[in-house]
Write an enzyme that holds these catalytic residues in place. Structure first.
Site, PDB file in Angstrom:
ATOM      1  N   ASP A 203     -23.310  43.308 -14.589  1.00  0.00           N
ATOM      2  CA  ASP A 203     -21.927  43.076 -14.603  1.00  0.00           C
ATOM      3  C   ASP A 203     -20.998  43.865 -13.930  1.00  0.00           C
ATOM      4  O   ASP A 203     -21.360  45.025 -13.805  1.00  0.00           O
ATOM      5  CB  ASP A 203     -21.248  43.182 -16.039  1.00  0.00           C
ATOM      6  CG  ASP A 203     -19.753  42.346 -16.193  1.00  0.00           C
ATOM      7  OD1 ASP A 203     -19.562  41.311 -15.660  1.00  0.00           O
ATOM      8  OD2 ASP A 203     -19.118  43.343 -16.806  1.00  0.00           O
ATOM      9  N   GLU A 258     -23.528  41.313 -10.147  1.00  0.00           N
ATOM     10  CA  GLU A 258     -21.911  40.646  -9.872  1.00  0.00           C
ATOM     11  C   GLU A 258     -21.231  41.904  -9.068  1.00  0.00           C
ATOM     12  O   GLU A 258     -20.722  42.896  -9.468  1.00  0.00           O
ATOM     13  CB  GLU A 258     -21.275  40.323 -11.139  1.00  0.00           C
ATOM     14  CG  GLU A 258     -19.854  39.825 -10.933  1.00  0.00           C
ATOM     15  CD  GLU A 258     -19.032  39.856 -12.152  1.00  0.00           C
ATOM     16  OE1 GLU A 258     -18.064  39.183 -12.281  1.00  0.00           O
ATOM     17  OE2 GLU A 258     -19.318  40.600 -12.836  1.00  0.00           O
TER      18      GLU A 258
END
Length: 509
Positions: A203, A258
């Site tokens: 993330d 990401e």
């Protein structure tokens, strides 16, 4: 294809566990629901699944606020349930990725509870704490992503210092300059790799390294979330270390990161020299490419040039848990079908978001049912499995159903050979049996206005892909046998030279 890593040739299917399938009657999807539907994924033809966060969490951000990285939240089941899911997925030839959230924890994580207890606590330095500015107030002008426009700093009344949170105030940022934090996260990664997990979606990778001086964001960018601006060189040192942890394990374990940076031309720096991330999501430029041939041609040419220059491999994403579904964005099923052809034939690793294969649109969520702090409820609507009132769920789900849930259910679409579900299955089959489509060279060809034509080539094998981005039929000078057509017409026969409105075909040439 034996020399091509699985994460480069395969297709990864993202599951948002809360919305996939409920088996225990609380209206929230669970690990057992995923396990019971593994055969659907095998039938569909994907190669791996990525689970959005299933760790213990107070759910302020629905799992992206982690309170224990080494346990499963009871909402989803138990560690034993996850072990069983992984074992049965592996037995079916499916790999399993977890969603790792290393930038921040929950404010209820024991690490932060200790950290905020006093300035002298041994874990104080695990998070980013600062004194107020000289004139009072937060240490700098950084803004949080949620709520929009809010400060990225919260004052702790006990210790009279501010802590940094690039997202919700319930998500304090860890300090990755602290070697104890790095060691703790190494233990987390090893815990899951030791249990057979095949890798991680990481993330907000770009936030790991922060300038220790914490300078103000430029005046022209005040109001933007700092998370979409943070791009400090120290991130790459951290990623190289994480990569070493993963590379110490056998079996092609992998990392996909990401990266959401608004003003970065490309993200290839996050691959390093083959020693950082294996794959990188370049989300602003992949999820928001306009629906026209020139934009997709330019996007792919630019991506190929950037990735090829450093020997990296791109990703292809049309939808995810943070963005309106592409069926909703594009406005018609015909376009969604053509987009499926793009997703599974462009160079790169495709990531397919659960429900894309059903042609799902976002749910209409009334204000009283909205729960997400970022307003992303619609794209997280539950998956309908059959035509019954509860669509295969054990109880009414936590969010409203997407439109036409019965007609768009797995059971209904499997009965219809002309459905978008069968289109995805045919495309995945064509890709799985084609070295050219999996990893071949990409060659763009001249085409009429509004049409994108390209070839994928590996050795003697050649596939031609034609995509019509317009609502009118187009004549295209191409020949070959139709392997897959977005509307199913003419498959197995010779291409007739006319591409229908919003149509796409894959040709064997």
């Amino acid at each position: 294809m034996r020399d091509v890593p699985w994460w480069r040739s395969g297709v990864i299917y993202q599951i948002y566990p809360r919305s996939f399938a409920d088996t225990d009657g609380d209206g929230i999807g669970d690990l057992e629901g995923i396990r019971r539907h593994l055969d659907h994924l095998v039938w569909l033809g994907v190669d791996a699944i990525w689970l959005s966060p299933i760790f213990r969490s107070p759910m302020a951000d629905f799992g992206y606020d982690v309170s224990d990285y080494c346990d499963v939240d009871p909402l989803f089941g138990s560690l034993g349930d996850l072990d069983r899911l992984v074992a049965e997925a592996h037995a079916r030839g499916l790999r399993v990725l977890l969603d790792w959230v290393p930038n921040h924890t929950s404010d209820r994580h024991p690490w932060f509870v200790e950290s905020r207890s006093s300035r002298s606590n041994p874990k104080r330095g695990w998070y980013v704490w600062r004194d107020p500015a000289a004139a009072g107030g937060p240490p700098n002008n950084w803004r949080a992503a949620f709520p929009s426009g809010s400060r990225a700093w919260t004052l702790d009344p006990t210790t009279r210092q501010y802590y940094l949170h690039c997202f919700l105030r319930e998500q304090p940022d860890l300090d990755w300059w602290n070697p104890e934090v790095i060691a703790a996260m190494r233990d987390v990664v090893r815990f899951w790799l030791d249990r057979g997990i095949d890798g991680f979606r990481v993330d907000v990778v770009q936030c790991l390294g922060k300038d220790p001086a914490l300078p103000d964001d430029p005046p022209g960018m005040v109001g933007l979330p700092h998370a979409v601006l943070n791009d400090h060189p120290s991130t790459h040192e951290r990623l190289r270390e994480v990569r070493r942890w993963v590379d110490a394990y056998p079996g092609d374990r992998m990392l996909v990161g990401e990266v959401f940076l608004l003003f970065q031309a490309d993200v290839t720096r996050y691959y390093g020299r083959g020693d950082e991330l294996h794959l990188v999501f370049d989300l602003p430029r992949t999820l928001h490419t306009p629906w026209n041939a020139a934009a997709w041609r330019e996007r792919t040419v630019t991506s190929q040039a950037a990735h090829g220059a450093v020997g990296a491999w791109p990703t292809i994403v049309l939808s995810n848990h943070d963005t309106p579904r592409h069926r909703t964005r594009l406005g018609s099923e015909a376009r969604a079908r053509a987009a499926a052809v793009l997703l599974l034939t462009l160079p790169g690793t495709p990531f397919l978001y659960a429900g894309e294969e059903l042609g799902l649109e976002d749910a209409v969520v009334p204000p009283v049912r909205r729960v997400d702090p970022g307003g992303r409820d619609g794209c997280r609507a539950p998956i309908p499995w059959d035509t019954s009132p509860l669509h295969g769920w054990a109880a009414a789900p936590w969010l409203p159903w997407p439109p036409d849930a019965a007609k768009r259910s797995v059971a209904a679409l499997r009965e219809d050979p002309a459905s978008i579900l069968h289109l995805y299955r045919r495309l995945l089959s064509a890709r799985r049996t084609s070295p050219a489509l999996q990893a071949g060279e990409w060659i763009v060809r001249d085409a009429p206005d509004g049409v994108l034509v390209y070839e994928r080539v590996a050795g003697e094998e050649r596939r031609s892909i034609l995509v019509n981005f317009t609502g009118e039929a187009r004549e295209v000078a191409a020949t070959g046998r139709v392997l897959v057509a977005s509307d199913g017409a003419g498959e197995g026969g010779a291409f007739g030279g006319v591409l229908g409105p919003d149509g796409a075909v894959v040709l064997a040439t």
